[in-house]
Write an enzyme that holds these catalytic residues in place. Structure first.
Site, mmCIF file in Angstrom:
data_model
loop_
_atom_site.group_PDB
_atom_site.id
_atom_site.type_symbol
_atom_site.label_atom_id
_atom_site.label_comp_id
_atom_site.label_asym_id
_atom_site.label_seq_id
_atom_site.Cartn_x
_atom_site.Cartn_y
_atom_site.Cartn_z
ATOM 1 N N SER A 1 0.866 -1.190 0.000
ATOM 2 C CA SER A 1 0.000 0.000 0.000
ATOM 3 C C SER A 1 0.896 1.231 0.000
ATOM 4 O O SER A 1 1.527 1.543 1.018
ATOM 5 C CB SER A 1 -0.908 0.009 1.232
ATOM 6 O OG SER A 1 -1.795 -1.082 1.200
ATOM 7 N N LYS B 1 0.653 5.682 8.271
ATOM 8 C CA LYS B 1 1.234 5.927 6.950
ATOM 9 C C LYS B 1 0.140 6.014 5.885
ATOM 10 O O LYS B 1 0.141 6.921 5.041
ATOM 11 C CB LYS B 1 2.230 4.815 6.624
ATOM 12 C CG LYS B 1 2.865 4.866 5.237
ATOM 13 C CD LYS B 1 2.154 3.978 4.217
ATOM 14 C CE LYS B 1 2.218 2.518 4.589
ATOM 15 N NZ LYS B 1 1.573 1.662 3.541
ATOM 16 N N LYS C 1 -7.400 1.649 -2.346
ATOM 17 C CA LYS C 1 -6.904 1.201 -1.035
ATOM 18 C C LYS C 1 -6.880 2.367 -0.050
ATOM 19 O O LYS C 1 -7.196 2.196 1.143
ATOM 20 C CB LYS C 1 -5.506 0.604 -1.182
ATOM 21 C CG LYS C 1 -4.875 0.159 0.149
ATOM 22 C CD LYS C 1 -5.727 -0.888 0.871
ATOM 23 C CE LYS C 1 -5.183 -1.203 2.276
ATOM 24 N NZ LYS C 1 -3.911 -1.936 2.262
#
Length: 293
Positions: free
Chosen positions: A96, A239, A171
């Site tokens: 990701s 993140k 995502k």
């Protein structure tokens, strides 16, 4: 049988590589910590000594590492995939990362004679272990079709969502929704406990109504038990929310609740909860409420 190199054998990558080996593929796995290859070796795979060793004969190169700089190093760095994989290899990036990084890497891959798709996953450790991941794929229709037999081994819901970078964008949206759900579930659990409610019974009835969700099913008991062994770490979700907020700003999209939950995730990380499962957002609610577990 396909020759597959799998780079990154962490919480998610290891069970995914194991599934591919058990499905009959020849899997060579590499991880910076060599001990992480044991499960793959036990499943019939091979522990590679380096990225170059893993990808030498690979038809497919799978990557599952934490962040954009890691993917850049694995693919485009010295001794990486671009320098050592056979021409024509299909690269599946399960990581990701930022959509713009994926788009740039896809261009570089094409210039070097490779095909690249971004295929980030959702479902956490349980989804990886049970081969039940949701996989959102960005790339050409042809490359998606070529990757589909591999993706179907590790995923339950596998969807082509657009060109390179689209998988990462979807995502990011996924991580926004999940973080918001976890935060609200944490607040609900602390609220219920403050009133002495039978929390197990409350969770059961909430799960049967509109409040029910995969987040409630997978995370409520962890919160009740204060059991925060990571399936997906707070530091990684932090993140991901950075990706969301930056991308939203770039697109001129206002995401006020997303911004708030990003700050709460950052606070949890700053308080030392980064290595814990993201259900440990409950600890932040307790801190703000003056309560301790």
């Amino acid at each position: 049988m396909t020759n597959i190199a799998f780079i990154g054998l962490g919480i998610m990558g290891s069970p995914m590589a194991v599934h591919l080996a058990k499905a009959g593929h020849a899997v060579a796995g590499y991880n910076r910590s060599p001990a992480r290859a044991k499960a793959l070796v036990d499943a019939g795979g091979r522990a590679a000594a380096s990225i170059a060793d893993a990808v030498t004969d690979a038809e497919v190169v799978a990557v599952m590492v934490p962040d954009s700089p890691d993917v850049l190093a694995v693919l485009a760095g010295e001794g990486g995939v671009f320098d050592n994989a056979p021409a024509g290899a299909l690269i599946i990036d399960f990581s990701s990362i930022r959509p713009d990084v994926t788009t740039d890497l896809a261009v570089q891959a094409a210039e070097r004679g490779f095909r690249l798709i971004d295929a980030p996953v959702s479902g956490g450790e349980a989804g990886a272990v049970n081969a039940a991941l949701s996989i959102m794929v960005g790339g050409t229709a042809e490359d998606f079709a070529a990757a589909k037999p591999v993706l179907d081994v590790v995923g339950k819901t596998v969807v082509h969502v657009g060109p390179n970078g689209a998988g990462q964008t979807v995502k990011a949206a996924n991580q926004l929704i999940v973080a918001g759900n976890i935060q609200l579930l944490a607040e609900a659990i602390v609220f219920l406990e403050a009133y002495g409610v039978d929390t197990a019974a409350a969770v059961q009835v909430l799960g049967g109504g509109l409040a029910g969700s995969a987040v409630l099913d997978q995370k409520a008991q962890k919160m009740v038990d204060r059991e925060f062994e990571p399936g997906f770490r707070i530091e990684l979700h932090h993140k991901d929310l950075g990706i969301v907020t930056a991308a939203a700003r770039e697109a001129g999209v206002v995401a006020p609740l997303g911004g708030l939950v990003a700050q709460l995730m950052a606070s949890a990380r700053a308080a030392g909860d980064g290595p814990l499962d993201h259900s440990a957002l409950l600890r932040g609610v307790e801190r703000l409420s003056g309560r301790t577990s």
